[in-house]
Motif scaffolding. Structure first.
Motif, PDB file in Angstrom:
ATOM      1  N   ARG A 150      -3.231  -0.930 -10.024  1.00 18.99           N
ATOM      2  CA  ARG A 150      -4.579  -1.223 -10.459  1.00 18.99           C
ATOM      3  C   ARG A 150      -5.520  -0.350  -9.412  1.00 18.99           C
ATOM      4  O   ARG A 150      -6.501   0.539  -9.978  1.00 18.99           O
ATOM      5  CB  ARG A 150      -5.308  -2.533 -10.019  1.00 18.99           C
ATOM      6  N   ARG A 151      -5.172  -0.037  -8.407  1.00 16.73           N
ATOM      7  CA  ARG A 151      -5.997   0.635  -7.382  1.00 16.73           C
ATOM      8  C   ARG A 151      -6.340   2.101  -7.579  1.00 16.73           C
ATOM      9  O   ARG A 151      -7.206   2.865  -7.533  1.00 16.73           O
ATOM     10  CB  ARG A 151      -5.568   0.165  -5.834  1.00 16.73           C
ATOM     11  N   THR A 152      -4.907   2.866  -7.655  1.00 13.00           N
ATOM     12  CA  THR A 152      -4.984   4.161  -7.817  1.00 13.00           C
ATOM     13  C   THR A 152      -5.165   4.850  -9.120  1.00 13.00           C
ATOM     14  O   THR A 152      -5.721   5.988  -9.103  1.00 13.00           O
ATOM     15  CB  THR A 152      -3.662   4.909  -7.398  1.00 13.00           C
ATOM     16  N   LEU A 153      -5.092   4.080  -9.976  1.00 12.76           N
ATOM     17  CA  LEU A 153      -5.200   4.678 -11.470  1.00 12.76           C
ATOM     18  C   LEU A 153      -6.315   4.011 -12.436  1.00 12.76           C
ATOM     19  O   LEU A 153      -6.829   4.135 -13.485  1.00 12.76           O
ATOM     20  CB  LEU A 153      -3.866   4.458 -12.397  1.00 12.76           C
ATOM     21  N   GLN A 154      -7.398   3.173 -11.605  1.00 13.46           N
ATOM     22  CA  GLN A 154      -8.262   2.560 -12.343  1.00 13.46           C
ATOM     23  C   GLN A 154      -9.371   3.677 -12.909  1.00 13.46           C
ATOM     24  O   GLN A 154     -10.051   3.124 -13.861  1.00 13.46           O
ATOM     25  CB  GLN A 154      -9.220   1.490 -11.355  1.00 13.46           C
ATOM     26  N   ASN A 155      -9.745   4.856 -12.483  1.00 13.10           N
ATOM     27  CA  ASN A 155     -10.399   5.709 -12.925  1.00 13.10           C
ATOM     28  C   ASN A 155      -9.877   6.800 -13.880  1.00 13.10           C
ATOM     29  O   ASN A 155     -10.352   7.654 -14.222  1.00 13.10           O
ATOM     30  CB  ASN A 155     -11.289   6.290 -11.695  1.00 13.10           C
TER      31      ASN A 155
ATOM     32  N   PRO B 169       0.880  -1.361  -0.016  1.00 17.07           N
ATOM     33  CA  PRO B 169       0.021  -0.070   0.151  1.00 17.07           C
ATOM     34  C   PRO B 169       0.821   1.272  -0.121  1.00 17.07           C
ATOM     35  O   PRO B 169       0.283   2.258   0.397  1.00 17.07           O
ATOM     36  CB  PRO B 169      -0.704   0.030   1.438  1.00 17.07           C
ATOM     37  N   TYR B 170       2.055   1.167  -0.528  1.00 17.18           N
ATOM     38  CA  TYR B 170       2.937   2.562  -0.613  1.00 17.18           C
ATOM     39  C   TYR B 170       3.284   3.144   0.753  1.00 17.18           C
ATOM     40  O   TYR B 170       3.108   4.554   0.692  1.00 17.18           O
ATOM     41  CB  TYR B 170       2.283   3.391  -1.888  1.00 17.18           C
ATOM     42  N   ASP B 171       3.741   2.286   1.784  1.00 13.45           N
ATOM     43  CA  ASP B 171       4.018   3.118   2.809  1.00 13.45           C
ATOM     44  C   ASP B 171       5.554   3.523   2.773  1.00 13.45           C
ATOM     45  O   ASP B 171       6.319   3.000   1.994  1.00 13.45           O
ATOM     46  CB  ASP B 171       4.341   1.784   3.833  1.00 13.45           C
ATOM     47  N   ILE B 172       5.652   5.139   3.214  1.00  8.33           N
ATOM     48  CA  ILE B 172       6.760   5.667   2.900  1.00  8.33           C
ATOM     49  C   ILE B 172       7.001   6.479   4.293  1.00  8.33           C
ATOM     50  O   ILE B 172       5.850   7.052   4.639  1.00  8.33           O
ATOM     51  CB  ILE B 172       6.585   6.279   1.683  1.00  8.33           C
ATOM     52  N   PRO B 173       8.081   6.780   4.668  1.00  4.04           N
ATOM     53  CA  PRO B 173       8.269   7.557   5.872  1.00  4.04           C
ATOM     54  C   PRO B 173       7.972   9.006   5.439  1.00  4.04           C
ATOM     55  O   PRO B 173       8.345   9.379   4.309  1.00  4.04           O
ATOM     56  CB  PRO B 173       9.670   7.613   6.257  1.00  4.04           C
TER      57      PRO B 173
ATOM     58  N   ASP C 197      -6.251  14.435  -2.624  1.00  5.64           N
ATOM     59  CA  ASP C 197      -6.817  14.215  -1.674  1.00  5.64           C
ATOM     60  C   ASP C 197      -6.844  12.695  -1.127  1.00  5.64           C
ATOM     61  O   ASP C 197      -6.749  12.224   0.159  1.00  5.64           O
ATOM     62  CB  ASP C 197      -8.281  14.710  -1.155  1.00  5.64           C
ATOM     63  N   ASP C 198      -6.586  11.845  -1.942  1.00  2.00           N
ATOM     64  CA  ASP C 198      -6.607  10.141  -1.810  1.00  2.00           C
ATOM     65  C   ASP C 198      -5.139   9.892  -1.317  1.00  2.00           C
ATOM     66  O   ASP C 198      -4.310  10.048  -1.791  1.00  2.00           O
ATOM     67  CB  ASP C 198      -6.879   9.492  -3.140  1.00  2.00           C
ATOM     68  N   PRO C 199      -5.098   9.527   0.167  1.00  2.92           N
ATOM     69  CA  PRO C 199      -3.870   9.337   0.465  1.00  2.92           C
ATOM     70  C   PRO C 199      -3.131   8.083   0.016  1.00  2.92           C
ATOM     71  O   PRO C 199      -1.808   8.096  -0.309  1.00  2.92           O
ATOM     72  CB  PRO C 199      -4.069   9.017   2.020  1.00  2.92           C
ATOM     73  N   LEU C 200      -3.978   7.226  -0.610  1.00  2.00           N
ATOM     74  CA  LEU C 200      -3.186   6.059  -1.421  1.00  2.00           C
ATOM     75  C   LEU C 200      -2.607   6.543  -2.377  1.00  2.00           C
ATOM     76  O   LEU C 200      -1.500   6.299  -2.956  1.00  2.00           O
ATOM     77  CB  LEU C 200      -4.260   4.937  -1.640  1.00  2.00           C
ATOM     78  N   LEU C 201      -3.304   7.468  -3.451  1.00  3.42           N
ATOM     79  CA  LEU C 201      -2.564   7.925  -4.449  1.00  3.42           C
ATOM     80  C   LEU C 201      -1.390   8.865  -4.101  1.00  3.42           C
ATOM     81  O   LEU C 201      -0.283   8.783  -5.055  1.00  3.42           O
ATOM     82  CB  LEU C 201      -3.545   8.814  -5.180  1.00  3.42           C
TER      83      LEU C 201
END
Length: 483
Positions: free
Chosen positions: A410-415, A349-353, A365-369
């Motif tokens: 897939r998750r952040t760019l599907q739209n 899920p793109y964890d980064i310090p 606004d999407d934290p995942l993106l």
């Protein structure tokens, strides 16, 4: 039909049978929903061999869950209320009712099984390559029932024989040795979840990938490079690139067929005198890599224990330290060598310090993106450090260097999908190939950069005419390679 036989048992036992059936049904439904959101496919018993991978990537799957999903268990709540109500009002089941239940079960089972059996493709027909096609044809329980039947058959050794066409093709395929035209090293880096959409993109005046953008001026860049991964994801990309074969319909080749023999690129290069090494700063047993890498021809596998233990980002060592340490490890290899590296920092899920978040993402606004863009920017910086290191030690100008993205995010760019000349934009991964060798001059592929390319073609396009000679129709993947 599935639970009518419960009328043949005692009332108390029947209640628990029906409760368990509802629970299993809802659990399978919600599992299919979550799995479909990530892979665009349905669960299969073939995936049981991949259960061990889930603990290490569980954080990515948590992003798939929505609160409304649990409404699929609403019928279980209602049935529980009915059980409480009926506890003191047990229904009477007569002998006639039991006979009707038994007849209904037999008739229903026959009506369920016969159409599935009749509709199965014979040896001359192409079996569907997607579980979704079977779901549309057979329905929810039809698909899962057939899948379970096949899984049991596979475990018992049924249905594994080659077709006559496959046997003929194997009999006429005789791989020949690779002939090299230069003692050129091969360095291949697989970038996690990297897509063409991030290359050249700016956000609030900032380049997402400044280093890869600059490399477009000194490397071949193929923007229309489409991933061919399936449920094995990262392992599928590795497998396809190194064997020129497609992944399997369900699960991963690495976990299901890791002990099989493949006609693979590392083995071909090893036979040609190359020292071969795989590099990945994670548990060597994950995706069964330790066995697969050995089977496909890698002399060395630098894994988690061979890298620094500190400064982990996400699942493993950060890509900056991974790539710089890997370049140092190349000094231990005999030249010419083939070094295959698998990066990991930009894994869902793109964890980064917080201190590594260098981009101003105001308006997103999407934290995942946001985290995806931050990790992409970080990995791009890691690639820049690696390139500088290769140039400083003189390896760059004597190597075929390849960077490519393993699969789509897939998750952040599907739209954000648009159609390109070949396939949807969301399926595009980036592919870079170095184009300058002192002993070879500039490659002549520039006029073909815009054509559609795929991982199965990667090595033929980058190497056949300029570094390695494979007789036509004698590249890995040109024959049935799973033995």
């Amino acid at each position: 039909m599935m639970t009518s036989w419960a009328l043949l048992v005692k009332t108390k036992t029947r209640r628990w049978i029906l409760f368990a059936s509802l629970f299993l049904h809802s659990t399978l439904l919600i599992s299919d929903v979550w799995y479909y959101r990530y892979f665009g496919n349905l669960l299969s018993v073939a995936l049981l061999s991949d259960v061990g991978q889930m603990g290490d990537v569980g954080g990515g799957f948590l992003t798939l869950i929505q609160p409304t999903d649990f409404l699929l268990f609403a019928d279980l709540v209602l049935y529980t209320a009915v059980l409480v109500y009926m506890r003191k009002r047990p229904a009477q089941v007569t002998g006639k009712n039991r006979r009707i239940a038994a007849a209904g079960f037999v008739i229903g089972l026959t009506a369920f099984v016969v159409p599935l059996t009749v509709s199965q493709p014979n040896d001359d027909e192409q079996a569907p390559i997607s579980n979704m096609r079977e779901y549309y044809e057979y329905g929810f329980w039809g698909y899962h029932g057939l899948d379970l039947f096949r899984g049991i058959g596979d475990q018992l050794g049924f249905g594994g024989d080659l077709t006559g066409q496959e046997e003929t093709r194997l009999g006429t395929s005789t791989p020949t040795d690779v002939k090299t035209t230069a003692d050129t090293n091969v360095i291949m880096l697989q970038l996690e979840s990297f897509q063409t959409s991030v290359i050249g993109q700016t956000i609030n005046g900032q380049e997402l990938t400044p280093n890869l953008n600059a490399l477009r001026d000194e490397m071949l860049y193929f923007p229309n490079f489409y991933h061919q991964t399936h449920e094995g994801r990262t392992s599928d990309a590795e497998f396809t690139v190194n064997t020129s074969l497609y992944p399997v319909k369900s699960g991963s080749v690495y976990t299901q067929y890791g002990d099989h023999t493949f006609d693979a690129l590392p083995e071909r290069l090893r036979q040609a005198g190359y020292d071969t090494a795989a590099m990945h700063a994670f548990d060597k047993t994950f995706w069964n890599r330790d066995n697969v890498y050995d089977n496909i021809g890698f002399n060395h596998f630098f894994s988690k224990d061979d890298y620094p233990a500190q400064d982990v980002i996400g699942m493993a060592l950060n890509d900056k330290d991974f790539l710089t340490t890997s370049v140092e490890a190349m000094d231990t290899l005999a030249e010419p060598f083939y070094a295959f590296m698998v990066a990991l920092t930009s894994h869902t899920p793109y964890d980064i310090p917080e201190e590594e978040k260098r981009l101003d993402l105001t308006g997103y606004d999407d934290p995942l993106l946001q985290n995806y863009y931050h990790t992409v920017h970080y990995v791009d910086a890691a690639v820049g450090l690696m390139v500088d290191q290769l140039k400083a030690n003189g390896t760059w100008n004597n190597s075929l260097v390849v960077f490519y993205g393993d699969h789509r995010e897939r998750r952040t760019l599907q739209n954000k999908t648009r159609i390109t000349p070949c396939r949807p934009d969301s399926l595009r991964a980036a592919w870079f190939v170095s184009i300058y060798f002192p002993q070879l001059g500039q490659l002549d592929l520039l006029h073909r950069q815009e054509r559609c390319r795929y991982p199965r073609q990667l090595f033929r396009r980058a190497g056949r005419q300029h570094l390695f000679h494979f007789p036509r129709n004698d590249l890995p993947g040109d024959a049935v390679a799973v033995l």
